[in-house]
Design an enzyme around this catalytic site. Structure first.
Site, PDB file in Angstrom:
ATOM      1  N   HIS A 278       0.825  -1.207   0.000  1.00 28.67           N
ATOM      2  CA  HIS A 278       0.000   0.000   0.000  1.00 28.67           C
ATOM      3  C   HIS A 278       0.863   1.262   0.000  1.00 28.67           C
ATOM      4  CE1 HIS A 278      -3.619  -2.381   0.535  1.00 28.67           C
ATOM      5  NE2 HIS A 278      -2.893  -3.130   1.349  1.00 28.67           N
TER       6      HIS A 278
ATOM      7  N   ASP B  94       3.054   6.270  -5.454  1.00 29.92           N
ATOM      8  CA  ASP B  94       2.971   6.441  -6.901  1.00 29.92           C
ATOM      9  C   ASP B  94       2.104   7.674  -7.155  1.00 29.92           C
ATOM     10  OD1 ASP B  94       2.421   6.384  -9.624  1.00 29.92           O
ATOM     11  OD2 ASP B  94       2.195   4.205  -9.702  1.00 29.92           O
TER      12      ASP B  94
ATOM     13  N   GLU C 262      -3.967 -10.465 -12.614  1.00 25.78           N
ATOM     14  CA  GLU C 262      -4.669 -10.453 -11.330  1.00 25.78           C
ATOM     15  C   GLU C 262      -6.165 -10.617 -11.478  1.00 25.78           C
ATOM     16  OE1 GLU C 262      -3.784  -7.554  -8.367  1.00 25.78           O
ATOM     17  OE2 GLU C 262      -1.822  -7.160  -9.224  1.00 25.78           O
TER      18      GLU C 262
ATOM     19  N   GLY D 153     -12.158  -2.864  -3.568  1.00 24.76           N
ATOM     20  CA  GLY D 153     -10.753  -3.043  -3.232  1.00 24.76           C
ATOM     21  C   GLY D 153     -10.163  -1.758  -2.711  1.00 24.76           C
TER      22      GLY D 153
ATOM     23  N   HIS E  22       4.314   2.724 -10.744  1.00 24.01           N
ATOM     24  CA  HIS E  22       4.754   1.461 -10.155  1.00 24.01           C
ATOM     25  C   HIS E  22       4.419   0.266 -11.048  1.00 24.01           C
ATOM     26  CE1 HIS E  22       0.527   1.207  -8.893  1.00 24.01           C
ATOM     27  NE2 HIS E  22       0.741  -0.071  -8.727  1.00 24.01           N
TER      28      HIS E  22
ATOM     29  N   GLU F 123      -9.316   0.769  -8.292  1.00 26.57           N
ATOM     30  CA  GLU F 123      -8.011   0.726  -8.930  1.00 26.57           C
ATOM     31  C   GLU F 123      -7.700  -0.747  -9.131  1.00 26.57           C
ATOM     32  OE1 GLU F 123      -4.855  -0.292  -9.599  1.00 26.57           O
ATOM     33  OE2 GLU F 123      -3.779   0.734  -7.984  1.00 26.57           O
TER      34      GLU F 123
END
Length: 417
Positions: free
Chosen positions: A78, A84, A185, A111, A361, A176
């Site tokens: 996190h 970022d 993912e 999320g 990132h 995100e």
């Protein structure tokens, strides 16, 4: 049987995406993020988690999902996302720009992580935010919300969005969800579930659209650094190590930063995603044909992938609940599948991970060949790429790459895991 690799390979190295390896960047583990947890006592009485949340049966939470969610309990992941600035400030700018759709409305943050996007929404006037987080970081998110005196607006729910019981529709879904190579993912499936279950007709999804790009690259420094080192090690010929060095360095996709000078051609659009209409089935396998023309004479070392996402607002039409959305690219060429210089509206907020833009990132994902191929200026590089969700773990990506250069054709297969 696949043809021998010749000058081809099986791509990638420096960041192997393995769940639980937080040092490999935050995208090593993420998702719709849950696993059958109860809502915290601070949530409203009508808000909880249950396997009977939606009319459609929620997907089973597998052991891979559990490991994925658990990895997001690590603070370092996190911290990397929050640091970022391109990512975080673009989301904040998009929320501010779409304030008229958010103020006084109900928002779902799929999320939510530490809750920063939920807080951004609350600060522009959201009436209520359901901040859903499957990992144990949800406990800290609740504390953050409380410390910022937003408990009356933000309800943090610890569990998968697929298991949520929220007895009202929402006006906005924000998430995100993007992984390396955009689709790694498979978190977008959780956003699709939330959209189909809770989003009101005419509701807003942020981001609204996404594009995955690929282009051939040259990267001699990277090749020399990984391979040529073995030709002379302190005066000793260790070239016998070269086959193993190539396998170790280029067998898997590599997440790294390249620059615009590494890119040999204009990029190709592999997949365009409309978050308002995309289906889960559509994401299970993505195939794109490509045909590039090299803009220079150089060694071809592989292909790079990157993405951008757009934050478009919905446009409604009288008497019609269906939405239409403006494309940000005035010269988006669907026939040639080539994306040249993008022309964007001054008002459009876009988050880009392209080599020529500020680094994020996500960096770029590169599939390297075992051996480079010399290409001439104006030489054609053609083929096909297929990205398929792994049967072993739907969060992994199987990559099948076919490419033809100078009359020779190769196949490269790798797994992003």
């Amino acid at each position: 049987m696949l043809p021998s690799y010749g000058n081809g390979g099986a791509g990638g190295d420096s960041h192997r995406m393995v769940f639980g390896h937080k040092e490999r960047s935050r995208k090593g583990i993420r998702g719709g993020r849950g696993g059958g947890f109860r809502a915290p006592p601070s949530s409203s009485p009508t808000t909880s988690f249950s396997s009977q949340a939606a009319s459609a049966t929620p997907p089973k939470c597998t052991e891979y999902d559990t490991a994925y969610f658990q990895s997001y309990s690590h603070l370092g992941i996190h911290e990397e996302m929050l640091k970022d600035q391109v990512r975080t400030e673009t989301y904040r700018n998009a929320i501010i720009q779409h304030q008229k759709y958010i103020s006084g409305k109900v928002v779902m943050d799929v999320g939510c992580g530490t809750g920063i996007l939920s807080i951004f929404c609350a600060r522009v006037g959201a009436r209520k935010v359901y901040a859903i987080e499957a990992s144990d970081i949800a406990a800290q998110a609740s504390e953050v919300v409380r410390a910022n005196n937003l408990s009356d607006q933000i309800i943090v729910l610890h569990g998968r969005v697929e298991d949520a019981v929220i007895e009202e529709k929402v006006d906005v879904i924000i998430s995100e969800w993007m992984g390396y190579m955009l689709l790694y993912e498979s978190m977008l499936s959780s956003v699709i579930f939330a959209r189909d279950r809770w989003l009101k007709p005419g509701g807003l999804i942020l981001p609204s659209h996404a594009s995955l790009y690929m282009a051939p690259i040259t990267h001699s420094d990277r090749y020399h650094e990984s391979i040529d080192f073995w030709r002379n090690v302190y005066g000793i010929d260790m070239s016998a190590m070269l086959p193993l060095a190539k396998q170790c360095a280029f067998e898997e996709p590599s997440v790294e930063t390249i620059i615009g000078e590494n890119v040999l051609t204009w990029p190709c659009v592999v997949k365009y995603v409309d978050c308002y209409t995309v289906t889960v089935e559509e994401l299970e396998s993505v195939t794109a044909q490509y045909k590039f023309t090299s803009m220079m004479r150089a060694p071809l070392h592989g292909f790079a992938f990157w993405f951008d996402v757009e934050f478009n607002g919905p446009m409604t039409f009288p008497g019609n609940d269906r939405m239409q959305y403006n494309s940000s690219y005035s010269n988006f060429q669907t026939n040639s599948n080539q994306s040249r210089k993008k022309t964007k509206s001054d008002e459009l907020v876009t988050l880009s991970t392209a080599p020529e833009d500020a680094p994020t990132h996500w960096q770029q994902t590169v599939l390297y060949f075992f051996d480079p191929i010399d290409v001439e200026q104006d030489e054609v590089i053609a083929g096909r790429v297929t990205l398929t969700q792994s049967k072993e773990n739907a969060r992994f990506l199987n990559i099948h790459l076919e490419y033809c250069v100078g009359g020779r054709c190769f196949v490269k297969e790798s797994v992003m895991r």
